[in-house]
Design a protein around this motif. Structure first.
Motif: not given
Length: 75
Positions: A42-47, A14-19
């Protein structure tokens, strides 16, 4: 694989795709409100503070389970 292995791999993806795909993501903290159970995670970046510290929420079957924190150790 264990629950932690699975969640770590999902969150890194997730972090590789978003950040940043260049970051060297490392688990820094895991907070669980409940014992992990079987289900659809499910995982969701919150901060985030750039890539210094990123917090993601963990849900299982739509119910909150806790949070996972990662940092970029390449910086």
């Amino acid at each position: 694989h264990s629950f932690v292995d699975h969640i770590v791999a999902l969150n890194k993806n997730l972090l590789q795709k978003i950040l940043s795909s260049d970051a060297k993501w490392a688990l820094t903290k895991l907070e669980l409100d409940k014992t992990p159970m079987e289900g659809h995670y499910t995982l969701k970046m919150v901060s985030n503070l750039g890539t210094k510290l990123v917090k993601s929420a963990i849900d299982v079957d739509g119910e909150p389970l806790g949070f996972i924190y990662f940092s970029d150790w390449a910086q």
